[in-house]
Design an enzyme around this catalytic site. Structure first.
Site, PDB file in Angstrom:
ATOM      1  N   GLY A 178       0.807  -1.215   0.000  1.00 44.06           N
ATOM      2  CA  GLY A 178       0.000   0.000   0.000  1.00 44.06           C
ATOM      3  C   GLY A 178       0.837   1.261   0.000  1.00 44.06           C
ATOM      4  O   GLY A 178       0.482   2.251  -0.647  1.00 44.06           O
ATOM      5  N   ASP A 179       1.959   1.243   0.709  1.00 41.77           N
ATOM      6  CA  ASP A 179       2.855   2.396   0.744  1.00 41.77           C
ATOM      7  C   ASP A 179       3.374   2.691  -0.661  1.00 41.77           C
ATOM      8  O   ASP A 179       3.376   3.840  -1.105  1.00 41.77           O
ATOM      9  CB  ASP A 179       4.005   2.121   1.710  1.00 41.77           C
ATOM     10  CG  ASP A 179       4.964   3.288   1.822  1.00 41.77           C
ATOM     11  OD1 ASP A 179       4.505   4.412   2.063  1.00 41.77           O
ATOM     12  OD2 ASP A 179       6.181   3.064   1.672  1.00 41.77           O
ATOM     13  N   GLY A 180       3.777   1.652  -1.375  1.00 40.00           N
ATOM     14  CA  GLY A 180       4.276   1.827  -2.738  1.00 40.00           C
ATOM     15  C   GLY A 180       3.195   2.312  -3.694  1.00 40.00           C
ATOM     16  O   GLY A 180       3.429   3.189  -4.527  1.00 40.00           O
TER      17      GLY A 180
END
Length: 132
Positions: free
Chosen positions: A25-27
């Site tokens: 999700g961060d990416g």
């Protein structure tokens, strides 16, 4: 496998660790922010990194998580709580622990939606964040 158009099953996604979901999700979120900044001409070449960090930092993500909570489905809220309640291996120096947990929950939800292939929903939630 087409990693840009995933359609993983619920069982496959449940097998991914909470921090794994947050990592994906961060990416996904960082790529969306970078794309948005470039498309909207919001930053010069020198300022792109600084502008990106302004959106993807843990404090900014915690604020976005609080703003989006009322818009989430029950399933998305459950994934958010799952990620939020996971003790991180480290904590950000720039964010209070509670904010860091909220950011991790938000990232886990984004990773979950990405792995499910729900890009339309990702775009809908991203638009709600960026409308300010």
């Amino acid at each position: 496998m087409d990693y840009f158009h995933l359609n993983q099953t619920g069982d496959d996604i449940r097998a991914v660790s909470n921090l794994g979901l947050a990592h994906v999700g961060d990416g996904v979120y960082e790529l969306m922010v970078r794309s948005w900044l470039c498309v909207h001409g919001k930053a010069t070449n020198r300022g792109l990194h600084r502008a990106t960090v302004g959106y993807v930092s843990a404090p900014a993500q915690a604020r976005a998580a609080r703003r989006l909570l009322p818009l989430l489905t029950q399933e998305e809220q459950a994934v958010f709580r799952r990620g939020r309640n996971t003790p991180p291996p480290t904590c950000s120096k720039t964010a209070p622990r509670q904010g860091y947990h909220a950011a991790t929950g938000r990232e886990a939800r984004l990773g979950y939606l990405w792995l499910k292939g729900e890009t339309e929903r990702l775009n809908e939630l991203f638009a709600a964040i960026m409308e300010d």
